[in-house]
Design a protein around this motif. Structure first.
Motif, PDB file in Angstrom:
ATOM      1  N   LEU A 188      -3.950   4.517 -12.294  1.00  0.00           N
ATOM      2  CA  LEU A 188      -4.816   4.179 -11.156  1.00  0.00           C
ATOM      3  C   LEU A 188      -4.058   3.283 -10.171  1.00  0.00           C
ATOM      4  O   LEU A 188      -4.226   3.393  -8.962  1.00  0.00           O
ATOM      5  CB  LEU A 188      -6.077   3.457 -11.635  1.00  0.00           C
ATOM      6  N   GLU A 190      -0.802   3.225  -9.791  1.00  0.00           N
ATOM      7  CA  GLU A 190       0.191   4.062  -9.114  1.00  0.00           C
ATOM      8  C   GLU A 190      -0.485   4.917  -8.054  1.00  0.00           C
ATOM      9  O   GLU A 190       0.063   5.101  -6.960  1.00  0.00           O
ATOM     10  CB  GLU A 190       0.900   4.964 -10.132  1.00  0.00           C
ATOM     11  N   ALA A 191      -1.679   5.428  -8.384  1.00  0.00           N
ATOM     12  CA  ALA A 191      -2.406   6.252  -7.413  1.00  0.00           C
ATOM     13  C   ALA A 191      -2.686   5.434  -6.158  1.00  0.00           C
ATOM     14  O   ALA A 191      -2.525   5.921  -5.041  1.00  0.00           O
ATOM     15  CB  ALA A 191      -3.701   6.764  -8.022  1.00  0.00           C
ATOM     16  N   SER A 192      -3.085   4.177  -6.349  1.00  0.00           N
ATOM     17  CA  SER A 192      -3.388   3.324  -5.206  1.00  0.00           C
ATOM     18  C   SER A 192      -2.146   3.125  -4.336  1.00  0.00           C
ATOM     19  O   SER A 192      -2.208   3.203  -3.111  1.00  0.00           O
ATOM     20  CB  SER A 192      -3.915   1.984  -5.702  1.00  0.00           C
ATOM     21  N   GLN A 193      -1.003   2.894  -4.988  1.00  0.00           N
ATOM     22  CA  GLN A 193       0.243   2.749  -4.221  1.00  0.00           C
ATOM     23  C   GLN A 193       0.597   4.051  -3.528  1.00  0.00           C
ATOM     24  O   GLN A 193       1.056   4.056  -2.383  1.00  0.00           O
ATOM     25  CB  GLN A 193       1.379   2.342  -5.146  1.00  0.00           C
ATOM     26  N   ASP A 194       0.386   5.133  -4.241  1.00  0.00           N
ATOM     27  CA  ASP A 194       0.698   6.443  -3.674  1.00  0.00           C
ATOM     28  C   ASP A 194      -0.140   6.697  -2.425  1.00  0.00           C
ATOM     29  O   ASP A 194       0.285   7.358  -1.506  1.00  0.00           O
ATOM     30  CB  ASP A 194       0.418   7.525  -4.729  1.00  0.00           C
ATOM     31  N   LEU A 195      -1.357   6.135  -2.412  1.00  0.00           N
ATOM     32  CA  LEU A 195      -2.264   6.344  -1.293  1.00  0.00           C
ATOM     33  C   LEU A 195      -2.070   5.289  -0.207  1.00  0.00           C
ATOM     34  O   LEU A 195      -2.904   5.149   0.678  1.00  0.00           O
ATOM     35  CB  LEU A 195      -3.710   6.358  -1.778  1.00  0.00           C
ATOM     36  N   GLY A 196      -0.993   4.516  -0.320  1.00  0.00           N
ATOM     37  CA  GLY A 196      -0.610   3.657   0.797  1.00  0.00           C
ATOM     38  C   GLY A 196      -0.856   2.170   0.619  1.00  0.00           C
ATOM     39  O   GLY A 196      -0.600   1.398   1.534  1.00  0.00           O
ATOM     40  N   GLU A 197      -1.359   1.753  -0.541  1.00  0.00           N
ATOM     41  CA  GLU A 197      -1.631   0.321  -0.709  1.00  0.00           C
ATOM     42  C   GLU A 197      -0.436  -0.371  -1.361  1.00  0.00           C
ATOM     43  O   GLU A 197       0.219   0.203  -2.223  1.00  0.00           O
ATOM     44  CB  GLU A 197      -2.879   0.123  -1.580  1.00  0.00           C
ATOM     45  N   ASN A 198      -0.194  -1.627  -0.960  1.00  0.00           N
ATOM     46  CA  ASN A 198       0.887  -2.372  -1.602  1.00  0.00           C
ATOM     47  C   ASN A 198       0.351  -3.087  -2.836  1.00  0.00           C
ATOM     48  O   ASN A 198      -0.807  -2.916  -3.209  1.00  0.00           O
ATOM     49  CB  ASN A 198       1.550  -3.342  -0.613  1.00  0.00           C
ATOM     50  N   THR A 201      -2.891  -5.377  -2.093  1.00  0.00           N
ATOM     51  CA  THR A 201      -4.122  -4.647  -1.787  1.00  0.00           C
ATOM     52  C   THR A 201      -4.553  -3.793  -2.983  1.00  0.00           C
ATOM     53  O   THR A 201      -5.739  -3.588  -3.201  1.00  0.00           O
ATOM     54  CB  THR A 201      -3.962  -3.771  -0.528  1.00  0.00           C
TER      55      THR A 201
END
Lengths: 290, 361
Positions: A188, A190-198, A201
């Motif tokens: 989850l 990694e998914a968040s980072q993949d979707l543009g969050e650092n 965030t």
């Protein structure tokens, strides 16, 4: 196969199995609680108990400022203890969950529980030694030249109660938060980072919301027992650090006014219930979306 | 060629483990590219390297001409569909799909409409307010797709996206993914261990073994002309026979154990061979059983049925042929007038030199 003549075999066996824990619960939980409730509606008549049903105790408890002040202070101190404990526990739980190698996690949890190896009372006394006028902290700070006069705001007041209880309850807060963090699927993040969050965030949008059930559990676990604590305020609280439980103890043992003590206990219990229900409701709200 | 992703000399070490051994790869714009291989071959590591979750120990990666060194995952023009789908359990379906739109300059209304369109595209219109955890595996898969595609990435990375679905659902999603890819025109990179999935869906496939690319080709070439025994046995089923090259030229003269001498077109030795002992590969469907009364002008060899596996539409026979070490596996369509043979039946096997694959070693 229908059961004939009343209870079936299974039902009888269930009753037999339940009988022991049930009577245990009645004897050790319901009866004392019932007794306290009953006492709170009676009054102390010098040496005897007047068993006429009356709300006089409640009137007195709610009208006398001392009781309200003590209850308010208890809630305030318990709230402060909870806040300090949970805020300090979160980074520890986060560190163990995210940065400690999986093979070492049990060791870390084991180390966190080490303070429990000594009695609660001894730990409270140790804080007295640390925080005292000539205590470890003051002597060290003076020796290092940071202060000239010993600090006095750290012992025999509410601060000392908060410090001591926060330390005592730290593992209780760390463990539920740790469990909640452990349950977060790392993909989850990694998914968040993949979707543009650092990293920051991602923490705010994914990690923290998913850890909330653990935080709420930690809050309740710390808050509920702290509000009724009377050992710590008695030993390190001084006159300004006394809490409602100390007054209940005084009513029962010193002033020989068990009914008023019972009333105060009931009121304290009701306040805890209201706050606990509030948190459970909050938790449901968090959990509803999952 | 419209190249989009260029990998040059990518090495990855985990401690002593050499996970990627110098990968060179160019992936084109708009193609459906698959990384196929057994588990542990490095295909997922390669995908995660492109996504930015792994740093290569050595080598360069560029996407659309831009060097990706020190570009974190959240700043790369890639989006990923995770094997576990990684659906946020604390958010609704619409919140999941719109997760990546936080920094999008569009208005809230426009974003809501974009989420609606994305859900419609994956066939989940009207599911927006549902809890993400209340969805089935196939639906979660679609949410993960919508969530990635809404950001219009240059590359969509799919890490074994269909492996958790049951067979029916998987086949349906394969078709939908192909259709979706054609519709949006985004480059898809799929990681899979399922050769059939790769053959069905891809424009090109890179077969990986132990951190290296074994063969890179379109599905048909990969199936018909595998370059090595390893690739041949990983993709589909293949009979392997001993052989010996006796003469080379535009067509290669081969002595095949049990089948005899024949001439094979040079293109059927894609991996390159040299005179001497080789392995000859034959696909089960290029062999046939010659039934009573049927004739052929192709070559025939006698055999005895050793095993029969009935699949309904197909029957697989293992036929023992003198001089061939293992029985030959032959697949036959169960057409009318073709009774299923019994074990022990004497039979004739038809074969064709043009379907042989000559493999080194």
């Amino acid at each position: 196969m229908a059961t004939r003549g009343g209870l079936g075999q299974e039902a009888r066996r269930s009753i037999a199995l339940l009988a022991a824990p049930f009577s245990y619960a009645i004897l050790l939980l319901a009866m004392p609680l019932g007794a306290v409730v009953l006492f709170s509606f009676w009054t102390q008549d010098f040496l005897d108990i007047d068993t006429t049903f009356t709300l006089a105790n409640y009137e007195e408890a709610l009208s006398q400022p001392i009781y309200r002040m003590l209850l308010g202070r208890s809630l305030w101190i318990a709230g402060a203890v909870t806040l300090v404990t949970v805020v300090l526990a979160f980074p520890i739980a986060y560190f163990v969950s995210f940065y400690v190698a999986p093979s070492r996690k049990s060791l870390w949890l084991f180390l966190i529980t080490i303070p429990f190896w000594t009695s609660y009372l001894i730990r409270v006394f140790l804080w007295k030694v640390i925080l005292g006028f000539n205590g470890v902290l003051n002597t060290s700070l003076q020796g290092l030249g940071f202060i000239d006069e010993p600090l006095t705001f750290i012992l025999y007041n509410a601060n000392a109660v908060v410090i001591t209880l926060a330390h005592a309850f730290a593992p209780f807060a760390i463990l539920p938060i740790f469990v909640a963090l452990e349950r977060i699927d790392r993909s989850l993040l990694e998914a968040s980072q993949d979707l543009g969050e650092n990293k920051v965030t991602t923490f705010l949008r994914v990690t923290l919301p998913l850890a909330m059930p653990g935080v709420v559990a930690a809050t309740l676990i710390v808050f509920i027992p702290t509000i009724g604590d009377y050992v710590t305020p008695r030993l390190v609280g001084g006159p300004d650090g006394l809490m409602i439980a100390n007054m209940i103890q005084t009513q029962f043992l010193r002033l020989n006014n068990a009914p008023l003590g019972a009333t105060l206990a009931i009121l304290a219990m009701l306040s805890v219930t209201v706050i606990a229900l509030l948190f459970i409701w909050l938790n449901r709200k968090w959990l509803r979306t999952r | 060629m419209n190249e989009l992703i260029r990998l040059r000399g990518i090495h990855k070490f985990y401690g002593d483990f050499h996970a990627l051994k110098g990968i060179n790869l160019t992936i084109r714009k708009g193609e459906f590219f698959s990384l196929l291989g057994p588990s542990g071959c490095g295909k997922t590591t390669l995908l995660r390297t492109i996504a930015g979750f792994e740093d290569p120990t050595e080598g360069t990666l560029s996407i659309d001409g831009r060097d990706m060194r020190r570009v974190p995952a959240n700043e790369r023009p890639t989006n990923m569909v995770f094997q576990s789908y990684a659906i946020f359990p604390h958010l609704s379906v619409a919140e999941n799909v719109g997760f990546g739109l936080r920094k999008d300059p569009r208005s809230k209304d426009e974003k809501t409409r974009a989420v609606g369109r994305a859900l419609e595209m994956v066939g989940l219109a009207g599911y927006g307010t549902r809890r993400a955890t209340a969805l089935s595996g196939g639906q979660r898969q679609r949410v993960a797709l919508a969530r990635a595609l809404i950001l219009e990435p240059k590359v969509l990375l799919l890490d074994e996206p269909l492996s958790a679905l049951d067979k029916k659902m998987r086949e349906q999603m394969q078709v939908e993914l192909i259709r979706l890819q054609r519709h949006v025109g985004i480059t898809f990179i799929l990681v899979t261990h399922d050769q059939e999935e790769a053959l069905v869906m891809s424009d090109r496939i890179a077969v990986m073994f132990e951190g290296e690319i074994g063969q890179l080709a379109d599905p048909e070439t990969l199936y018909r002309r595998p370059v090595s025994k390893k690739v041949a046995s990983f993709i589909g089923m293949m009979n392997f026979l001993d052989g010996r090259v006796t003469a080379e030229g535009p067509s290669i003269a081969v002595e095949v154990a049990g089948l005899g001498r024949c001439e094979v077109p040079a293109e059927q030795a894609p991996g390159g061979i040299s005179a001497g002992a080789i392995t000859v590969g034959i696909r089960p469907e290029t062999l046939a059983i010659l039934y009573e009364g049927e004739t052929t002008d192709r070559r025939v060899v006698d055999g005895v049925v050793d095993e029969v596996v009935y699949y309904g539409d197909m029957t697989y026979y293992d036929v023992r042929v003198d001089g061939v070490e293992k029985p030959l596996t032959i697949s036959m369509k169960n057409l009318i007038g073709r009774p299923v043979l019994d074990v022990g039946a004497a039979t004739r096997v038809v074969w064709d030199a043009r379907s042989l694959v000559l493999l080194a070693g």
